[in-house]
Design a protein around this motif. Structure first.
Motif, PDB file in Angstrom:
ATOM      1  N   GLU A   1       0.814  -1.222   0.000  1.00 20.22           N
ATOM      2  CA  GLU A   1       0.000   0.000   0.000  1.00 20.22           C
ATOM      3  C   GLU A   1       0.844   1.266   0.000  1.00 20.22           C
ATOM      4  O   GLU A   1       0.343   2.354  -0.294  1.00 20.22           O
ATOM      5  CB  GLU A   1      -0.941   0.006   1.207  1.00 20.22           C
ATOM      6  N   TRP A   2       2.109   1.171   0.351  1.00 15.45           N
ATOM      7  CA  TRP A   2       2.938   2.365   0.397  1.00 15.45           C
ATOM      8  C   TRP A   2       3.214   2.929  -0.993  1.00 15.45           C
ATOM      9  O   TRP A   2       3.473   4.124  -1.134  1.00 15.45           O
ATOM     10  CB  TRP A   2       4.260   2.057   1.090  1.00 15.45           C
ATOM     11  N   GLY A   3       3.189   2.098  -1.996  1.00 11.74           N
ATOM     12  CA  GLY A   3       3.423   2.582  -3.356  1.00 11.74           C
ATOM     13  C   GLY A   3       4.795   3.219  -3.517  1.00 11.74           C
ATOM     14  O   GLY A   3       5.817   2.633  -3.157  1.00 11.74           O
ATOM     15  N   ASP A   4       4.821   4.456  -4.033  1.00 12.05           N
ATOM     16  CA  ASP A   4       6.077   5.130  -4.343  1.00 12.05           C
ATOM     17  C   ASP A   4       6.445   6.158  -3.287  1.00 12.05           C
ATOM     18  O   ASP A   4       7.019   7.203  -3.594  1.00 12.05           O
ATOM     19  CB  ASP A   4       5.996   5.805  -5.711  1.00 12.05           C
ATOM     20  N   VAL A   5       6.117   5.879  -2.003  1.00 12.58           N
ATOM     21  CA  VAL A   5       6.361   6.868  -0.958  1.00 12.58           C
ATOM     22  C   VAL A   5       7.842   7.221  -0.842  1.00 12.58           C
ATOM     23  O   VAL A   5       8.199   8.365  -0.525  1.00 12.58           O
ATOM     24  CB  VAL A   5       5.807   6.350   0.395  1.00 12.58           C
ATOM     25  N   PHE A   6       8.742   6.266  -1.125  1.00 10.59           N
ATOM     26  CA  PHE A   6      10.176   6.541  -1.027  1.00 10.59           C
ATOM     27  C   PHE A   6      10.721   7.197  -2.296  1.00 10.59           C
ATOM     28  O   PHE A   6      11.860   7.665  -2.292  1.00 10.59           O
ATOM     29  CB  PHE A   6      10.952   5.252  -0.748  1.00 10.59           C
ATOM     30  N   ASP A   7       9.943   7.211  -3.361  1.00 13.84           N
ATOM     31  CA  ASP A   7      10.425   7.781  -4.621  1.00 13.84           C
ATOM     32  C   ASP A   7      10.103   9.264  -4.764  1.00 13.84           C
ATOM     33  O   ASP A   7      10.691   9.938  -5.613  1.00 13.84           O
ATOM     34  CB  ASP A   7       9.804   7.026  -5.805  1.00 13.84           C
ATOM     35  N   ILE A   8       9.170   9.771  -3.973  1.00 11.61           N
ATOM     36  CA  ILE A   8       8.795  11.176  -4.122  1.00 11.61           C
ATOM     37  C   ILE A   8       9.732  12.114  -3.378  1.00 11.61           C
ATOM     38  O   ILE A   8       9.678  13.322  -3.569  1.00 11.61           O
ATOM     39  CB  ILE A   8       7.350  11.413  -3.646  1.00 11.61           C
ATOM     40  N   LEU A   9      10.614  11.562  -2.525  1.00 12.73           N
ATOM     41  CA  LEU A   9      11.539  12.388  -1.758  1.00 12.73           C
ATOM     42  C   LEU A   9      12.957  12.225  -2.269  1.00 12.73           C
ATOM     43  O   LEU A   9      13.399  11.114  -2.573  1.00 12.73           O
ATOM     44  CB  LEU A   9      11.494  12.021  -0.268  1.00 12.73           C
ATOM     45  N   LYS A  10      13.680  13.320  -2.345  1.00 15.95           N
ATOM     46  CA  LYS A  10      15.089  13.309  -2.709  1.00 15.95           C
ATOM     47  C   LYS A  10      15.930  13.361  -1.444  1.00 15.95           C
ATOM     48  O   LYS A  10      15.718  14.214  -0.576  1.00 15.95           O
ATOM     49  CB  LYS A  10      15.429  14.494  -3.618  1.00 15.95           C
TER      50      LYS A  10
ATOM     51  N   VAL B   1      10.370  21.248   0.913  1.00 14.39           N
ATOM     52  CA  VAL B   1      10.756  20.148   1.790  1.00 14.39           C
ATOM     53  C   VAL B   1       9.492  19.532   2.370  1.00 14.39           C
ATOM     54  O   VAL B   1       8.618  20.245   2.873  1.00 14.39           O
ATOM     55  CB  VAL B   1      11.679  20.636   2.922  1.00 14.39           C
ATOM     56  N   LEU B   2       9.400  18.211   2.280  1.00 16.68           N
ATOM     57  CA  LEU B   2       8.222  17.484   2.747  1.00 16.68           C
ATOM     58  C   LEU B   2       8.596  16.621   3.942  1.00 16.68           C
ATOM     59  O   LEU B   2       9.671  16.003   3.956  1.00 16.68           O
ATOM     60  CB  LEU B   2       7.661  16.608   1.623  1.00 16.68           C
ATOM     61  N   ILE B   3       7.718  16.597   4.942  1.00 18.63           N
ATOM     62  CA  ILE B   3       7.907  15.754   6.121  1.00 18.63           C
ATOM     63  C   ILE B   3       6.771  14.733   6.151  1.00 18.63           C
ATOM     64  O   ILE B   3       5.599  15.096   6.275  1.00 18.63           O
ATOM     65  CB  ILE B   3       7.913  16.586   7.417  1.00 18.63           C
ATOM     66  N   LEU B   4       7.121  13.451   6.016  1.00 13.31           N
ATOM     67  CA  LEU B   4       6.167  12.360   6.110  1.00 13.31           C
ATOM     68  C   LEU B   4       6.289  11.690   7.467  1.00 13.31           C
ATOM     69  O   LEU B   4       7.365  11.680   8.083  1.00 13.31           O
ATOM     70  CB  LEU B   4       6.403  11.331   4.993  1.00 13.31           C
ATOM     71  N   ARG B   5       5.189  11.106   7.932  1.00 11.36           N
ATOM     72  CA  ARG B   5       5.157  10.495   9.270  1.00 11.36           C
ATOM     73  C   ARG B   5       4.651   9.061   9.155  1.00 11.36           C
ATOM     74  O   ARG B   5       3.612   8.801   8.545  1.00 11.36           O
ATOM     75  CB  ARG B   5       4.258  11.319  10.178  1.00 11.36           C
ATOM     76  N   LEU B   6       5.393   8.127   9.746  1.00  7.02           N
ATOM     77  CA  LEU B   6       5.013   6.720   9.764  1.00  7.02           C
ATOM     78  C   LEU B   6       4.559   6.329  11.166  1.00  7.02           C
ATOM     79  O   LEU B   6       5.296   6.501  12.137  1.00  7.02           O
ATOM     80  CB  LEU B   6       6.193   5.834   9.347  1.00  7.02           C
TER      81      LEU B   6
ATOM     82  N   LEU C   1       1.505   1.076  10.604  1.00  7.84           N
ATOM     83  CA  LEU C   1       2.344   1.080   9.404  1.00  7.84           C
ATOM     84  C   LEU C   1       1.682   1.869   8.274  1.00  7.84           C
ATOM     85  O   LEU C   1       1.649   1.440   7.118  1.00  7.84           O
ATOM     86  CB  LEU C   1       2.665  -0.344   8.949  1.00  7.84           C
ATOM     87  N   GLU C   2       1.168   3.044   8.622  1.00  5.80           N
ATOM     88  CA  GLU C   2       0.565   3.930   7.630  1.00  5.80           C
ATOM     89  C   GLU C   2       1.306   5.265   7.627  1.00  5.80           C
ATOM     90  O   GLU C   2       1.661   5.795   8.685  1.00  5.80           O
ATOM     91  CB  GLU C   2      -0.922   4.162   7.947  1.00  5.80           C
ATOM     92  N   TRP C   3       1.528   5.797   6.408  1.00  9.85           N
ATOM     93  CA  TRP C   3       2.186   7.085   6.231  1.00  9.85           C
ATOM     94  C   TRP C   3       1.139   8.187   6.093  1.00  9.85           C
ATOM     95  O   TRP C   3       0.039   7.957   5.568  1.00  9.85           O
ATOM     96  CB  TRP C   3       3.041   7.089   4.971  1.00  9.85           C
ATOM     97  N   ASP C   4       1.490   9.378   6.547  1.00 12.47           N
ATOM     98  CA  ASP C   4       0.688  10.559   6.263  1.00 12.47           C
ATOM     99  C   ASP C   4       1.612  11.757   6.156  1.00 12.47           C
ATOM    100  O   ASP C   4       2.759  11.711   6.615  1.00 12.47           O
ATOM    101  CB  ASP C   4      -0.396  10.793   7.325  1.00 12.47           C
ATOM    102  N   GLU C   5       1.126  12.818   5.522  1.00 14.39           N
ATOM    103  CA  GLU C   5       1.920  14.037   5.408  1.00 14.39           C
ATOM    104  C   GLU C   5       1.816  14.823   6.701  1.00 14.39           C
ATOM    105  O   GLU C   5       0.733  15.201   7.125  1.00 14.39           O
ATOM    106  CB  GLU C   5       1.439  14.890   4.232  1.00 14.39           C
ATOM    107  N   ALA C   6       2.974  15.110   7.303  1.00 15.19           N
ATOM    108  CA  ALA C   6       2.999  15.820   8.582  1.00 15.19           C
ATOM    109  C   ALA C   6       3.310  17.298   8.414  1.00 15.19           C
ATOM    110  O   ALA C   6       2.845  18.123   9.206  1.00 15.19           O
ATOM    111  CB  ALA C   6       4.024  15.189   9.522  1.00 15.19           C
TER     112      ALA C   6
END
Length: 414
Positions: free
Chosen positions: A266-275, A307-312, A317-322
């Motif tokens: 379900e995480w999909g491309d969560v690690f690909d959107i951040l540099k 700059v984006l801050i994601l929260r796990l 085990l769910e991500w959201d934008e913080a």
């Protein structure tokens, strides 16, 4: 009263306070009714009164008189006071003469100075902290090192700067202090990670335990939470990074379970959107923050917009934008334009080069850049709005600021 002044005061009361005590004793011997009412309080009642003070004010009260000094020198009483939740700054250079540590108190918006002059080492470099304990690299060898000598063994030193006490851990080779990442564990435990191996120290041991990491790449921004280590690893190619989250229990290092990836479809491309992402502990004990530059597309050289801050949430085990850095703040770090400039700037703001650093923990994230002098950008997870500037950064005019969270108090001793 400044905290550094409070911490420099010795246990003996100042001359003025001593004279006042002598006068009080004379008045008390001649006329007991002339004594201040607070002197007549039983110890339990006095502790009840002083226990309502914040730790900063309690330390300021200690040199007032002998009664306060004795009441505020009781370790169980001091350990019951809430600690100071501080951001401690590291010196830009890895090893330097640091007689004190600059720290920021977000609750009051004030900078403090914690003296480290009680440490008997020629130089020390604070690197991280656990509740009440500060971890420093120090040259503890009896023979003085020559200029440019990097082969002398160094040791991790645990100290409580408020109690002015310290303990030296078994020495390590210079390569560990130069290339290792130090993680502070509970009760004085320590973990030092390099690209291929880890050294672990547990209270009561007289040696370091060495473990092979067996990770696909060098661990990036490892953090220790709830007895487990979490880190990012690049499992991509030399031409394109691909990040993945790994974890390992502190007691499972070197065991059959070892490191394991944390992933869900379900995480999909969560690690690909951040540099150039990095990890920091979130507020509480079950949240991980991942900070990086928000890519405008999936192209390798795509610029970033902010700059984006994601929260796990480790429980679900769910991500959201913080959080998302405001455009006007992001522009101060060189972002917000079009072309190659934003790429370099965003990589910097995400911790991607040596000029910009991202650090923090406990639900707070700080950003520093060499071109943004005298202030830090700060994001707070549980604050309304989240983003603000921290001005008046003291001291370091050379290099860029680094830091770590330090809960200063008396809950633990070296």
């Amino acid at each position: 009263m400044p905290l550094d002044h409070v911490l420099r005061v010795s246990d003996a009361p100042p001359p003025a306070a001593a004279e006042a005590e002598e006068e009080e004793e004379e008045e008390e011997s001649g006329s007991p009714s002339a004594s201040p009412p607070i002197l007549l309080l039983p110890p339990d009642a006095l502790h009840n009164v002083l226990g309502r003070l914040p730790l900063r004010q309690a330390l300021a009260c200690r040199p007032v008189c002998r009664l306060f000094r004795d009441a505020l020198s009781c370790p169980p009483f001091l350990a019951a006071l809430p600690p100071l939740r501080l951001l401690a700054l590291r010196h830009p250079r890895a090893a330097s003469h640091v007689p004190s540590l600059h720290a920021f108190d977000p609750a009051f918006g004030r900078w403090l100075r914690l003296p480290l002059s009680f440490l008997p080492f020629p130089s020390s470099s604070p690197v991280t902290a656990s509740p009440s304990l500060l971890y420093l690299w120090a040259d503890t060898s009896p023979a003085p090192s020559t200029a440019g000598d990097t082969k002398n063994p160094r040791s991790l030193v645990l100290c409580n700067p408020l109690a002015r006490s310290y303990r030296v851990l078994p020495p390590l080779g210079s390569a560990w202090s130069r290339h290792g990442t130090v993680l502070a564990g509970p009760g004085g435990a320590a973990l030092v990670l390099t690209e291929l191996a880890a050294l672990a120290y547990f209270p009561g041991e007289d040696r370091w335990l060495k473990f092979s990491l067996n990770l696909p790449s060098k661990p990036r921004s490892p953090i220790l939470m709830g007895g487990a280590v979490y880190t990012l690893c690049d499992v991509g190619t030399p031409w394109r990074s691909q990040w993945k989250l790994f974890s390992c229990g502190l007691r499972d290092l070197g065991g059959p379970r070892g490191w394991a990836p944390i992933e869900r479809h379900e995480w999909g491309d969560v690690f690909d959107i951040l540099k150039r992402p990095r990890l920091l502990p979130g507020a509480g004990s079950g949240r991980i923050l991942m900070i990086g530059g928000l890519r405008s597309s999936f192209a390798i050289d795509a610029p970033c917009s902010t700059v984006l801050i994601l929260r796990l949430d480790l429980a679900t085990l769910e991500w959201d934008e913080a959080g998302r850095m405001p455009p006007e703040m992001y522009r101060c770090f060189g972002g917000g334009g079009v072309g190659p400039g934003p790429v370099a700037a965003t990589a910097a703001a995400a911790g991607g080069n040596n000029k910009v650093k991202v650090f923090g923990g406990d639900g707070r994230v700080w950003f520093s850049w060499k071109r943004v002098r005298g202030k830090l950008a700060m994001w707070e997870e549980e604050a309304i709005g989240g983003w603000r500037w921290v001005d008046g950064v003291p001291g370091y005019n050379e290099g860029v600021y680094r830091g770590f969270v330090f809960h200063a108090g008396f809950t633990a001793m070296p």
